[in-house]
Design a protein around this motif. Structure first.
Motif, PDB file in Angstrom:
ATOM      1  N   UNK A  95       0.833  -1.201   0.000  1.00  0.00           N
ATOM      2  CA  UNK A  95       0.000   0.000   0.000  1.00  0.00           C
ATOM      3  C   UNK A  95       0.874   1.261   0.000  1.00  0.00           C
ATOM      4  N   UNK A 105      -0.441   6.201  11.121  1.00  0.00           N
ATOM      5  CA  UNK A 105      -0.238   4.778  11.421  1.00  0.00           C
ATOM      6  C   UNK A 105       0.859   4.609  12.467  1.00  0.00           C
ATOM      7  N   UNK A 106       1.957   5.350  12.312  1.00  0.00           N
ATOM      8  CA  UNK A 106       3.040   5.253  13.297  1.00  0.00           C
ATOM      9  C   UNK A 106       2.585   5.769  14.660  1.00  0.00           C
ATOM     10  N   UNK A 108      -0.321   5.554  15.871  1.00  0.00           N
ATOM     11  CA  UNK A 108      -1.150   4.521  16.487  1.00  0.00           C
ATOM     12  C   UNK A 108      -0.293   3.518  17.244  1.00  0.00           C
ATOM     13  N   UNK A 109       0.761   3.020  16.595  1.00  0.00           N
ATOM     14  CA  UNK A 109       1.579   1.995  17.248  1.00  0.00           C
ATOM     15  C   UNK A 109       2.412   2.589  18.387  1.00  0.00           C
ATOM     16  N   UNK A 111       1.358   4.966  20.354  1.00  0.00           N
ATOM     17  CA  UNK A 111       0.419   5.552  21.314  1.00  0.00           C
ATOM     18  C   UNK A 111       0.738   5.052  22.730  1.00  0.00           C
ATOM     19  N   UNK A 114       0.030   1.519  23.563  1.00  0.00           N
ATOM     20  CA  UNK A 114       0.777   0.415  22.945  1.00  0.00           C
ATOM     21  C   UNK A 114       2.276   0.525  23.254  1.00  0.00           C
ATOM     22  N   UNK A 115       3.058   1.142  22.371  1.00  0.00           N
ATOM     23  CA  UNK A 115       4.505   1.215  22.617  1.00  0.00           C
ATOM     24  C   UNK A 115       4.876   2.336  23.587  1.00  0.00           C
ATOM     25  N   UNK A 312       7.653  -1.415  11.519  1.00  0.00           N
ATOM     26  CA  UNK A 312       6.822  -1.169  10.338  1.00  0.00           C
ATOM     27  C   UNK A 312       7.532  -0.263   9.342  1.00  0.00           C
TER      28      UNK A 312
ATOM     29  N   UNK B 165      -2.027  -4.865  11.034  1.00  0.00           N
ATOM     30  CA  UNK B 165      -1.124  -4.274  10.045  1.00  0.00           C
ATOM     31  C   UNK B 165       0.309  -4.733  10.296  1.00  0.00           C
ATOM     32  N   UNK B 216       3.753  -5.096  27.144  1.00  0.00           N
ATOM     33  CA  UNK B 216       5.070  -4.663  26.661  1.00  0.00           C
ATOM     34  C   UNK B 216       5.424  -3.374  27.358  1.00  0.00           C
TER      35      UNK B 216
END
Lengths: 354, 248
Positions: A95, A105-106, A108-109, A111, A114-115, A312, B165, B216
């Motif tokens: 894509x 998108x970055x 989001x991960x 956030x 999450x990370x 990613x 994803x 994590x």
């Protein structure tokens, strides 16, 4: 009878004409080789010595031979374009995101849920086709400094030494953020050994001190200010801002595939404004595009947005910001246009730096 | 009477045209040495042994055969829907479509015969040829949902979307339906436990996606020890009622 006589005469005449010609061609000298010719030819022959090669352990053999390596220029255009709203990535083309989407998108991960690294650096992997004008020629590895409109903490220590004579220029340089500004006295310090040039990564000079600066040419070597690398000029403040806040990047060719070049550069952090990040990316890509060789086809082949610790890689379209193909007729016009575009951007930078 | 008898064989012949193929054992050759020329109205001269030496120009046995067009009789996964005219490689067509009776040769008669009726059009069973494949693959994986160990969070669809994803599945946020129960954290009791969410593809096909929670930490020293190939291990369900469509 008369006819026979005339024919005999003719024969006699012919013979007389043939003989001198024969004499000319039968000379022995013209057929034999000259005395030294054969010796010369023998000397010319180089003796080919066959070297005996013993057993070389497999791990010490030259890796360049007999190893088939995959082409690093990835082409997935043979794959399908996804039509479903949920699909398995491996069966389809990568894509292509817009910069905003990719950053989203970055984010989001990264956030907090999450990370939890919202201020992670945003890196750009730019793949280049390093082939020059001919198939057998390649663009040299290059290292450049791209000017960016929005500053960020690049984490490198960049010390700048500025040489200039005028009082106004000294003040101007100090304000712009140079580590050390000076004139003739600074040159004396360096020649006497009180000051080490190796402590400073960048050397900038004003043309009014160039005559005295020549004494330091041997010490500076490649660092010596010159207008081509934009370290010599009258507009000191702009140059200092460029070298203190710009993106330093280097393009390196692959060891085994000469036509594949890679640039890894950071353009900011994820918590910066999307517009600012996009402009930084735009200026970086435009700066890279100035190194484009004069040939058909693409120079920048693929641009990936990365952000550690996530692995990613999000592909973006660089041709929104730079022309995709090289156009012979418009190449000059575009360069002029680009210069004009950069000029109004300068005051913005000054504002940003303040 | 006669006319009626003739109609059917004619049609049969017509659909057989695409079956006609060149004999596979054909080799195209070229003489290496040209035969001697002879005068007009005279017998051709005797050829020598060397005139019978040939060079191979074309071997039809190893030549790539062109694609064959067929009309699908039913929905075929990865190929198309009923009535679609598709062009595929010949071996695939013979073995996977024609022999099982899923398709027929592309003739005007067959196209008309297997076209979708109005009733069939209204009752859509498949949204696209590859949706079922996506469903199958989504149902085989165990999706690792990596959440933070230190910051409080509530699971939302975009967490699943980002996790998908990362594993190479691309989908929109609207496709994901979470279980009705709220999943909160960080809670180390929930570590390595399963829950199911539903992924709806093209607003039609539904896949039951098995997700497994992991914690994590940004600080490397705080992180939990890595479990090798955790997706192969057995684990407990996180919720009592896993998902709304859990079969008894």
């Amino acid at each position: 009878m008369q006819s026979i006589l005339s024919s005999m005469r003719a024969l006699a005449l012919r013979q007389s004409t043939v003989e001198p010609l024969r004499l000319l061609h039968l000379s022995a000298v013209s057929e034999a080789a000259r005395k030294g010719t054969r010796e010369k030819a023998r000397k010319k022959k180089v003796k080919v010595e066959v070297k005996k090669v013993g057993f070389i352990p497999h791990n010490q053999r030259n890796k360049k031979i007999n190893v088939k390596r995959a082409d690093k220029h990835v082409d997935d255009s043979w794959k399908q374009v996804p039509k479903d709203d949920c699909y398995v990535g491996r069966y389809y083309r990568w894509p292509v995101y817009s910069v905003q989407e990719a950053i989203q998108c970055h984010r989001e991960t990264h956030h907090p849920s999450m990370y939890n690294v919202p201020n992670a650096p945003l890196n750009l992997d730019i793949e280049l086709n390093m082939q020059a004008e001919k198939i057998t020629r390649f663009v040299d590895n290059f290292q450049r400094m791209a000017m960016i409109p929005h500053k960020f903490d690049h984490g490198e220590e960049r010390k700048i030494i500025v040489f200039t004579k005028g009082n106004n220029e000294v003040l101007e340089a100090r304000e712009a953020g140079a580590s050390l500004v000076g004139g003739v006295e600074l040159i004396k310090d360096i020649t006497s050994g009180e000051l080490l040039l190796s402590d400073y990564q960048y050397v900038i000079a004003h043309p009014n001190i160039l005559a005295e600066l020549v004494a330091l040419r041997g010490l500076m070597k490649r660092k010596f200010p010159n207008p081509k690398s934009e370290t010599l000029g009258t507009n000191l403040a702009e140059m200092i801002v460029k070298f203190s806040s710009g993106i330093s990047y280097s393009a390196a060719k692959d060891e085994y595939q000469q036509n594949f070049g890679l640039i890894t550069a950071s353009v900011g952090t994820l918590d910066m404004d999307v517009q600012k990040l996009e402009e930084n990316i735009k200026f970086l890509l435009q700066d890279i595009n100035t190194m484009r060789p004069k040939r058909e086809g693409r120079f920048i082949t693929r641009v990936l947005l990365k952000s550690p610790p996530s692995s990613e890689q999000l592909k973006i379209d660089p041709f929104v910001y730079v022309p995709e193909m090289w156009d012979k007729s418009t190449a000059k016009v575009k360069r002029d246009g680009a210069k004009k575009q950069t000029e109004p951007a300068e005051p913005q930078e000054a504002v940003a730096s303040n | 009477m006669l006319k009626n008898i003739y109609v059917t064989p004619l049609n049969l012949l017509k659909s057989a045209t695409s079956l006609q193929q060149q004999v596979r054992t054909t080799f195209v050759l070229k003489r290496k040495y040209d035969p001697p020329l002879h005068k007009t109205n005279e017998k051709p001269r005797r050829m020598r042994a060397k005139n019978f030496i040939y060079e191979l120009v074309d071997d039809t046995l190893v030549k790539k055969r062109p694609n064959i067009e067929v009309v699908l009789k039913t929905f075929v996964e990865g190929v198309g829907d009923k009535g679609d005219v598709v062009s595929m490689k010949p071996h695939f067509v013979y073995n996977k479509l024609l022999l099982p009776g899923l398709a027929a040769y592309n003739t005007p008669e067959n196209v008309a015969k297997y076209a979708k009726t109005e009733a069939e059009k209204s009752t859509v069973k498949h949204s696209s040829p590859y949706a079922q494949r996506t469903v199958n693959m989504l149902e085989t994986i165990v999706l690792a949902v990596v959440m933070n160990k230190d910051e409080p969070w509530v699971l939302e669809p975009w967490h699943i979307k980002a996790s998908l994803r990362k594993t190479g599945f691309y989908c929109r946020e609207e496709c994901i339906t979470l279980p009705k129960e709220r999943i909160e954290g960080p809670d180390l009791k929930k570590e390595n436990k399963d829950f199911y969410c539903t992924v709806t593809i093209n607003k039609l096909e539904q896949a039951r996606l098995k997700c497994r929670l992991h914690h994590w930490s940004t600080d490397p020293s705080e992180r939990l020890p890595y479990v090798l190939e955790h997706w192969k291990l057995q684990s407990e369900p996180l919720l009592d009622v896993c998902s709304p469509e859990k079969t008894p």
